[in-house]
Motif scaffolding. Structure first.
Motif, PDB file in Angstrom:
ATOM      1  N   ARG A  47       0.828  -1.217   0.000  1.00 14.56           N
ATOM      2  CA  ARG A  47       0.000   0.000   0.000  1.00 14.56           C
ATOM      3  C   ARG A  47       0.858   1.260   0.000  1.00 14.56           C
ATOM      4  O   ARG A  47       0.481   2.270  -0.584  1.00 14.56           O
ATOM      5  N   GLN A  48       2.013   1.188   0.657  1.00 19.70           N
ATOM      6  CA  GLN A  48       2.914   2.347   0.711  1.00 19.70           C
ATOM      7  C   GLN A  48       3.763   2.455  -0.555  1.00 19.70           C
ATOM      8  O   GLN A  48       4.620   3.322  -0.651  1.00 19.70           O
ATOM      9  N   LYS A  49       3.591   1.486  -1.461  1.00 18.46           N
ATOM     10  CA  LYS A  49       4.357   1.409  -2.718  1.00 18.46           C
ATOM     11  C   LYS A  49       5.849   1.196  -2.473  1.00 18.46           C
ATOM     12  O   LYS A  49       6.700   1.721  -3.188  1.00 18.46           O
ATOM     13  N   PHE A  50       6.158   0.415  -1.436  1.00 20.08           N
ATOM     14  CA  PHE A  50       7.554   0.055  -1.169  1.00 20.08           C
ATOM     15  C   PHE A  50       7.915  -1.224  -1.918  1.00 20.08           C
ATOM     16  O   PHE A  50       9.079  -1.575  -2.032  1.00 20.08           O
ATOM     17  N   ILE A  51       6.884  -1.936  -2.378  1.00 22.14           N
ATOM     18  CA  ILE A  51       7.146  -3.205  -3.057  1.00 22.14           C
ATOM     19  C   ILE A  51       6.141  -3.401  -4.192  1.00 22.14           C
ATOM     20  O   ILE A  51       4.957  -3.110  -4.031  1.00 22.14           O
ATOM     21  N   ASN A  52       6.651  -3.798  -5.339  1.00 20.51           N
ATOM     22  CA  ASN A  52       5.803  -4.209  -6.456  1.00 20.51           C
ATOM     23  C   ASN A  52       6.638  -5.111  -7.363  1.00 20.51           C
ATOM     24  O   ASN A  52       7.738  -5.509  -6.975  1.00 20.51           O
ATOM     25  N   GLU A  53       6.135  -5.424  -8.563  1.00 17.72           N
ATOM     26  CA  GLU A  53       6.843  -6.376  -9.448  1.00 17.72           C
ATOM     27  C   GLU A  53       8.291  -5.949  -9.715  1.00 17.72           C
ATOM     28  O   GLU A  53       9.159  -6.787  -9.891  1.00 17.72           O
ATOM     29  N   LEU A  55      10.080  -3.467  -7.841  1.00 19.81           N
ATOM     30  CA  LEU A  55      10.691  -2.656  -6.780  1.00 19.81           C
ATOM     31  C   LEU A  55      10.582  -3.357  -5.435  1.00 19.81           C
ATOM     32  O   LEU A  55       9.567  -3.986  -5.125  1.00 19.81           O
ATOM     33  N   PHE A  56      11.648  -3.237  -4.637  1.00 24.94           N
ATOM     34  CA  PHE A  56      11.594  -3.722  -3.260  1.00 24.94           C
ATOM     35  C   PHE A  56      12.450  -2.764  -2.434  1.00 24.94           C
ATOM     36  O   PHE A  56      13.656  -2.921  -2.343  1.00 24.94           O
ATOM     37  N   ASP A  57      11.815  -1.721  -1.880  1.00 27.78           N
ATOM     38  CA  ASP A  57      12.539  -0.696  -1.146  1.00 27.78           C
ATOM     39  C   ASP A  57      12.551  -1.064   0.341  1.00 27.78           C
ATOM     40  O   ASP A  57      11.723  -0.594   1.134  1.00 27.78           O
ATOM     41  N   LYS A  58      13.531  -1.897   0.670  1.00 30.80           N
ATOM     42  CA  LYS A  58      13.623  -2.425   2.036  1.00 30.80           C
ATOM     43  C   LYS A  58      13.842  -1.299   3.054  1.00 30.80           C
ATOM     44  O   LYS A  58      13.223  -1.285   4.114  1.00 30.80           O
ATOM     45  N   GLN A  59      14.702  -0.338   2.714  1.00 32.80           N
ATOM     46  CA  GLN A  59      14.998   0.748   3.658  1.00 32.80           C
ATOM     47  C   GLN A  59      13.754   1.557   3.987  1.00 32.80           C
ATOM     48  O   GLN A  59      13.523   1.930   5.137  1.00 32.80           O
ATOM     49  N   ALA A  60      12.951   1.830   2.944  1.00 39.75           N
ATOM     50  CA  ALA A  60      11.720   2.607   3.168  1.00 39.75           C
ATOM     51  C   ALA A  60      10.797   1.844   4.116  1.00 39.75           C
ATOM     52  O   ALA A  60      10.209   2.422   5.038  1.00 39.75           O
ATOM     53  N   LEU A  61      10.718   0.533   3.912  1.00 37.62           N
ATOM     54  CA  LEU A  61       9.859  -0.272   4.786  1.00 37.62           C
ATOM     55  C   LEU A  61      10.402  -0.251   6.220  1.00 37.62           C
ATOM     56  O   LEU A  61       9.647  -0.048   7.176  1.00 37.62           O
TER      57      LEU A  61
END
Ligand code: DC
Length: 233
Positions: A47-53, A55-61
């Motif tokens: 929902r926060q758009k930290f992960i999708n097909e 992208l995986f923004d681990k730091q943001a999470l």
């Protein structure tokens, strides 16, 4: 009678949660679905758009982990506790194939695991709990009195999950579900932190050819024997 801790681990879609709920109900224990907690974090990240097909923004999470509040509320009608994310019931939303696609990746993050394991241990602090997942007998409750490790062939598991998704109206193909089951098996068993493995004192249960009722009767008997044994000490 004393209360014990029942840890149920195994591959995805082996029916762990079904039998865990049945056992908890029969024994008057609390059931905790630890996978639902990893799914809740995944839904938050999606929902926060930290992960999708792509992208995986681990730091943001990680920077938002403190904003995630996961709780369970018992639903009398269903007979088990549903999972809530920041006060919202997300029980249905976390079971989609989309969440299943990303959850194993999220479950590789040590900081996420540490936070969820702590909460899981608090849920089980007074025993009388049945918890299912991947690292319950090895990490969360390594001293659980009864540890079960569930397995079944990937094809059987994919068929069961496919039937479930179709029945609730999701538009999925059997091939996609099988691919997801196999990919999660791989990620869950090869990740560095707390990979899925069988605890040395766990009882292995292959339910490929067992009916739900046979499995329940068998595991209830094991649980009752263990409770008697612990109470007699
Ligand atoms: O049990 P499940 O399929 O709902 O779990 C979803 C994912 O969460 C699974 O692919 C691995 C991860 N998981 C985990 O790493 N540790 C747990 N104790 C429970 C689940």
């Amino acid at each position: 009678m004393k209360k014990i801790t029942i840890a149920i681990d195994g591959f995805s879609s082996t029916g762990k949660s079904t039998v865990a709920k049945q056992l908890a109900k029969a024994l008057g224990y609390v059931y905790v679905d630890s996978g639902a907690m990893y799914r809740a974090v995944t839904l938050f990240a999606m929902r926060q758009k930290f992960i999708n097909e792509n992208l995986f923004d681990k730091q943001a999470l990680l920077s938002k982990l403190d904003d995630i509040d996961i709780s369970f509320k018992f639903n009398k009608q269903l007979g088990y506790a549903e999972v809530f994310l920041n006060g919202e019931n997300i029980e249905r939303e976390i079971r989609t194939l989309d969440v299943s696609k990303f959850v194993s990746q999220v479950a590789t993050i040590s900081e996420v695991r540490a936070q969820l394991v702590k909460q899981q241990q608090e849920f089980g602090a007074y025993k009388g709990v049945v918890m299912d997942g991947r690292d319950i007998g090895t990490v969360v409750f390594s001293d659980a009195e009864l540890k079960l490790f569930m397995t079944a062939s990937a094809e059987k598991r994919a068929q069961r999950r496919y039937d479930e998704l179709i029945e609730r109206g999701d538009d999925v193909s059997y091939e996609d579900v099988l691919k997801n089951v196999q990919s999660r098996d791989h990620i869950d068993s090869t990740r560095q932190d707390s990979p899925l493995s069988i605890a040395k004192d766990a009882i292995k249960v292959d339910n490929s050819n067992m009916t739900l009722n046979e499995q329940f009767e068998f595991l209830l008997k094991l649980s009752e024997e263990k409770i008697r044994e612990v109470s007699a000490k």
